[in-house]
Design an enzyme around this catalytic site. Structure first.
Site, PDB file in Angstrom:
ATOM      1  N   ARG A  36       0.749  -1.225   0.035  1.00 24.45           N
ATOM      2  CA  ARG A  36       0.012   0.044   0.033  1.00 24.45           C
ATOM      3  C   ARG A  36       0.732   1.219   0.060  1.00 24.45           C
ATOM      4  O   ARG A  36       0.625   2.315   0.587  1.00 24.45           O
ATOM      5  CB  ARG A  36      -0.951   0.021   1.204  1.00 24.45           C
ATOM      6  CG  ARG A  36      -2.031  -1.049   1.030  1.00 24.45           C
ATOM      7  CD  ARG A  36      -2.959  -0.516   0.292  1.00 24.45           C
ATOM      8  NE  ARG A  36      -4.264  -1.616   0.058  1.00 24.45           N
ATOM      9  CZ  ARG A  36      -5.182  -1.560   0.906  1.00 24.45           C
ATOM     10  NH1 ARG A  36      -5.555  -0.930   1.631  1.00 24.45           N
ATOM     11  NH2 ARG A  36      -6.038  -2.629   0.607  1.00 24.45           N
ATOM     12  N   ARG A  40      -3.546   6.511   0.290  1.00 29.28           N
ATOM     13  CA  ARG A  40      -3.944   7.876   1.043  1.00 29.28           C
ATOM     14  C   ARG A  40      -2.931   8.477   2.019  1.00 29.28           C
ATOM     15  O   ARG A  40      -2.994   9.642   2.426  1.00 29.28           O
ATOM     16  CB  ARG A  40      -5.130   7.482   2.035  1.00 29.28           C
ATOM     17  CG  ARG A  40      -6.402   7.218   0.984  1.00 29.28           C
ATOM     18  CD  ARG A  40      -7.399   6.556   1.798  1.00 29.28           C
ATOM     19  NE  ARG A  40      -7.210   5.220   1.904  1.00 29.28           N
ATOM     20  CZ  ARG A  40      -8.135   4.524   2.624  1.00 29.28           C
ATOM     21  NH1 ARG A  40      -9.200   4.999   3.156  1.00 29.28           N
ATOM     22  NH2 ARG A  40      -7.566   3.256   2.777  1.00 29.28           N
ATOM     23  N   ARG A  49      -6.668  11.651  -7.001  1.00 30.93           N
ATOM     24  CA  ARG A  49      -7.789  10.925  -6.972  1.00 30.93           C
ATOM     25  C   ARG A  49      -9.014  11.649  -6.804  1.00 30.93           C
ATOM     26  O   ARG A  49     -10.497  11.171  -6.786  1.00 30.93           O
ATOM     27  CB  ARG A  49      -7.797   9.809  -5.922  1.00 30.93           C
ATOM     28  CG  ARG A  49      -7.212   8.718  -6.095  1.00 30.93           C
ATOM     29  CD  ARG A  49      -8.214   7.689  -6.902  1.00 30.93           C
ATOM     30  NE  ARG A  49      -9.473   7.628  -6.473  1.00 30.93           N
ATOM     31  CZ  ARG A  49     -10.000   6.802  -5.190  1.00 30.93           C
ATOM     32  NH1 ARG A  49      -9.003   6.262  -4.527  1.00 30.93           N
ATOM     33  NH2 ARG A  49     -11.263   7.185  -5.030  1.00 30.93           N
ATOM     34  N   ASP A  85      -6.577  -3.154  -7.554  1.00 34.88           N
ATOM     35  CA  ASP A  85      -7.108  -3.677  -6.603  1.00 34.88           C
ATOM     36  C   ASP A  85      -7.301  -5.178  -6.667  1.00 34.88           C
ATOM     37  O   ASP A  85      -7.539  -5.633  -7.888  1.00 34.88           O
ATOM     38  CB  ASP A  85      -8.390  -3.049  -6.185  1.00 34.88           C
ATOM     39  CG  ASP A  85      -8.701  -3.363  -4.657  1.00 34.88           C
ATOM     40  OD1 ASP A  85      -8.013  -2.777  -3.603  1.00 34.88           O
ATOM     41  OD2 ASP A  85      -9.551  -4.129  -4.378  1.00 34.88           O
ATOM     42  N   TYR A 160     -14.830 -11.770  -0.362  1.00 33.38           N
ATOM     43  CA  TYR A 160     -15.765 -10.644  -0.615  1.00 33.38           C
ATOM     44  C   TYR A 160     -17.029 -10.922  -1.506  1.00 33.38           C
ATOM     45  O   TYR A 160     -17.973 -10.404  -1.296  1.00 33.38           O
ATOM     46  CB  TYR A 160     -14.933  -9.526  -1.460  1.00 33.38           C
ATOM     47  CG  TYR A 160     -13.674  -8.692  -0.553  1.00 33.38           C
ATOM     48  CD1 TYR A 160     -14.422  -7.924   0.445  1.00 33.38           C
ATOM     49  CD2 TYR A 160     -12.611  -9.117  -0.655  1.00 33.38           C
ATOM     50  CE1 TYR A 160     -13.414  -7.334   1.359  1.00 33.38           C
ATOM     51  CE2 TYR A 160     -11.713  -8.456   0.215  1.00 33.38           C
ATOM     52  CZ  TYR A 160     -12.096  -7.826   1.283  1.00 33.38           C
ATOM     53  OH  TYR A 160     -11.147  -7.064   2.002  1.00 33.38           O
TER      54      TYR A 160
HETATM   55  O1  CP3 Z   1       0.233   0.359  -3.332  1.00 35.13           O
HETATM   56  C1  CP3 Z   1      -0.360  -0.841  -3.375  1.00 35.13           C
HETATM   57  O2  CP3 Z   1      -0.108  -1.526  -2.276  1.00 35.13           O
HETATM   58  C2  CP3 Z   1      -0.994  -1.033  -4.562  1.00 35.13           C
HETATM   59  C3  CP3 Z   1      -2.167  -0.781  -4.595  1.00 35.13           C
HETATM   60  C4  CP3 Z   1      -3.289  -1.826  -4.006  1.00 35.13           C
HETATM   61  C5  CP3 Z   1      -4.490  -1.500  -3.547  1.00 35.13           C
HETATM   62  N1  CP3 Z   1      -5.164  -2.677  -2.941  1.00 35.13           N
HETATM   63  C6  CP3 Z   1      -4.932  -0.181  -3.699  1.00 35.13           C
HETATM   64  C7  CP3 Z   1      -6.143   0.280  -2.907  1.00 35.13           C
HETATM   65  C8  CP3 Z   1      -3.239  -3.069  -3.542  1.00 35.13           C
HETATM   66  C9  CP3 Z   1      -1.680  -4.303  -3.868  1.00 35.13           C
HETATM   67  C10 CP3 Z   1      -4.279  -3.481  -3.056  1.00 35.13           C
HETATM   68  C11 CP3 Z   1      -4.610  -5.007  -2.712  1.00 35.13           C
HETATM   69  C12 CP3 Z   1      -5.789  -5.293  -1.759  1.00 35.13           C
HETATM   70  N2  CP3 Z   1      -6.934  -4.688  -1.806  1.00 35.13           N
HETATM   71  C13 CP3 Z   1      -5.626  -6.200  -0.562  1.00 35.13           C
HETATM   72  C14 CP3 Z   1      -4.653  -7.017  -0.278  1.00 35.13           C
HETATM   73  C15 CP3 Z   1      -3.746  -6.227   0.582  1.00 35.13           C
HETATM   74  C16 CP3 Z   1      -4.089  -5.992   1.965  1.00 35.13           C
HETATM   75  O3  CP3 Z   1      -4.266  -4.717   2.276  1.00 35.13           O
HETATM   76  O4  CP3 Z   1      -4.259  -6.902   2.765  1.00 35.13           O
HETATM   77  C17 CP3 Z   1      -7.049  -6.118  -0.249  1.00 35.13           C
HETATM   78  C18 CP3 Z   1      -7.710  -6.888   1.072  1.00 35.13           C
HETATM   79  C19 CP3 Z   1      -7.863  -5.019  -1.003  1.00 35.13           C
HETATM   80  C20 CP3 Z   1      -9.483  -4.977  -0.727  1.00 35.13           C
HETATM   81  C21 CP3 Z   1      -9.609  -3.563  -0.266  1.00 35.13           C
HETATM   82  N3  CP3 Z   1      -9.458  -2.586  -1.469  1.00 35.13           N
HETATM   83  C22 CP3 Z   1      -9.491  -3.029   0.838  1.00 35.13           C
HETATM   84  C23 CP3 Z   1      -9.574  -3.588   2.168  1.00 35.13           C
HETATM   85  C24 CP3 Z   1      -9.543  -1.624   0.820  1.00 35.13           C
HETATM   86  C25 CP3 Z   1      -9.258  -0.382   1.822  1.00 35.13           C
HETATM   87  C26 CP3 Z   1     -10.746   0.029   2.194  1.00 35.13           C
HETATM   88  C27 CP3 Z   1     -10.634   1.340   2.909  1.00 35.13           C
HETATM   89  O5  CP3 Z   1     -11.111   2.317   2.600  1.00 35.13           O
HETATM   90  O6  CP3 Z   1      -9.854   1.270   4.189  1.00 35.13           O
HETATM   91  C28 CP3 Z   1      -9.432  -1.299  -0.454  1.00 35.13           C
HETATM   92  C29 CP3 Z   1      -9.512   0.098  -1.185  1.00 35.13           C
HETATM   93  C30 CP3 Z   1      -7.925   0.494  -1.850  1.00 35.13           C
HETATM   94  N4  CP3 Z   1      -7.390  -0.382  -2.671  1.00 35.13           N
HETATM   95  C31 CP3 Z   1      -7.312   1.715  -1.569  1.00 35.13           C
HETATM   96  C32 CP3 Z   1      -6.268   1.687  -2.247  1.00 35.13           C
HETATM   97  C33 CP3 Z   1      -5.007   2.912  -2.668  1.00 35.13           C
HETATM   98  C34 CP3 Z   1      -7.983   3.001  -0.866  1.00 35.13           C
HETATM   99  C35 CP3 Z   1      -9.247   3.663  -1.835  1.00 35.13           C
HETATM  100  C36 CP3 Z   1      -9.248   5.025  -1.306  1.00 35.13           C
HETATM  101  O7  CP3 Z   1      -8.420   5.896  -1.562  1.00 35.13           O
HETATM  102  O8  CP3 Z   1     -10.281   5.166  -0.817  1.00 35.13           O
END
Ligand code: CP3
Length: 358
Positions: A36, A40, A49, A85, A160
């Site tokens: 990540r 944010r 974004r 994602d 999910y």
């Molecule tokens: O920088 C990176 O790591 C690359 C991008 C990336 C994202 N998601 C972007 C993202 C990666 C590798 C993921 C993987 C992902 N997505 C996982 C596995 C990694 C982990 O954290 O365990 C999982 C479980 C997800 C599903 C998911 N997507 C979640 C739980 C969330 C967060 C929800 C929240 O708002 O707290 C997301 C959204 C997400 N994916 C964001 C980003 C940058 C945040 C989106 C935003 O800006 O609102």
């Protein structure tokens, strides 16, 4: 310029500390990147974004390219991770999935029956032309910095689909797993195929390593993992094991949270490197994973909120513990927390990269 179309790999990648560590060779310093790292914590991310829904941003090659590069520019990390994602492939094949800010992935019509599973399409490169375009742009821009492609593992993605959103107990997912093994097998097989295809697209376009995220695999015990989860992750990692960049195999990283009791199996499923979450002592993890694979991790992500000297002292302990592994890639033990101070991550990156090698 790198031109993955013709199979030419940027020669500078041969010196990549990240790729060397991932292959069990000796890097010039302990490589570091952050799960990540795009997101944010970065004001420049929040800026681009603005007004663009999450999954929409993941379908726009210019935004994908910019957001993937942001943490590389700011921190100078040893690898980029593709901005996307784990649920993006589902969106691309028409599943009704969205990412709600502050919540996570939400699926309108959850998957519960065999008919529900059969209605899900397989993923082809034609579903995700924007991924191919973005990866090609990125490898050209990144030059000697490797790009990590990724996918969600079958259990985590299926959770999910079945729950309809994030979950604490995974009760519906596990009810399906225990109570309807035929539906479970069909679902996990379907998602495994989608995840493997997603990795193949990214590597075909130029990604030089892959990570399989099974973030929520820790919800099952080791016996159930062996029966209900591992075979499908193995199938993804086996397909990824056939992938090449130039004439080199593409290293495979396999990561889960709360995974201490699963680490041996997560390695044996076909990983070159096992990601270790922050709860698990790295030296203990290395004993479980064994001498044939590298490790990635695992500084507690909250340590960046401590004074710098406390953070770096703990980072040094992680680096020292990692020396016993076949290879060690420094990372946090889970994703960057959104309120993290980017300056602190920059200091951490510089600390790890300048830490003396053994
Ligand atoms: O920088 C990176 O790591 C690359 C991008 C990336 C994202 N998601 C972007 C993202 C990666 C590798 C993921 C993987 C992902 N997505 C996982 C596995 C990694 C982990 O954290 O365990 C999982 C479980 C997800 C599903 C998911 N997507 C979640 C739980 C969330 C967060 C929800 C929240 O708002 O707290 C997301 C959204 C997400 N994916 C964001 C980003 C940058 C945040 C989106 C935003 O800006 O609102």
């Amino acid at each position: 310029m790198n031109s993955p179309k013709t199979g030419t790999v940027d020669p500078r990648l041969a010196d990549s500390a990240f790729l060397k560590a991932a292959r069990g060779e000796t890097p010039q310093h302990t490589p570091v990147w952050f799960m990540r790292q795009a997101g944010r914590a970065l004001p420049e991310y929040l800026k681009v974004r603005e007004g663009v829904p999450m999954l929409e941003s993941c379908m726009n090659p210019e935004l994908i390219t910019e957001i993937t590069l942001q943490p590389v520019r700011r921190y100078g990390v040893d690898a980029a991770i593709f901005y996307s994602d784990i649920v993006l492939p589902l969106k691309a094949i028409g599943v009704d999935v969205d990412i709600k800010p502050g919540v996570g992935p939400v699926v309108d019509r959850p998957v519960r029956t065999l008919a529900d599973v059969e209605a899900i399409e397989d993923l082809t490169p034609e579903h995700v032309p924007f991924i191919t375009e973005a990866v090609r742009n990125l490898v050209g821009e990144l030059g000697g910095t490797p790009l990590i492609g990724f996918a969600g593992a079958p259990f985590t993605v299926s959770s999910y689909l079945v729950e309809g959103g994030p979950s604490k107990e995974y009760a519906k997912t596990k009810a399906l797993m225990f109570g309807a093994p035929d539906v479970w097998e069909a679902l996990m097989t379907k998602v495994a195929g989608i995840s493997a295809a997603f990795l193949e697209v990214q590597v075909a376009a130029g990604a030089s390593a892959v990570q399989l995220f099974d973030s929520w695999a820790g919800a099952v015990n080791p016996t159930d993992y062996r029966t209900y989860v591992r075979p499908y992750s193995t199938s993804v990692l086996e397909r990824a094991g056939a992938l090449r960049q130039g004439d080199r195999a593409v290293p495979r990283i396999h990561f889960g949270v709360n995974s201490a009791l699963l680490l041996d199996q997560m390695g044996a499923a076909g990983a070159d490197v096992v990601g270790v979450d922050w709860r698990t002592p790295l030296d203990w993890a290395i004993d479980r994973i064994g001498p044939d694979r590298g490790v990635q991790g695992n500084l507690d992500p909250t340590l960046v909120f401590a004074p710098t000297e406390v953070m770096t002292a703990r980072a040094a302990e992680v680096i020292e513990a990692g020396r016993r592994a076949k290879g060690h890639i420094f990372n946090l033990g889970h994703g960057v927390i959104p309120s993290t101070d980017p300056d602190q991550l920059k200091r951490l990156t510089e600390f790890v990269q300048s830490y003396p090698s053994a």
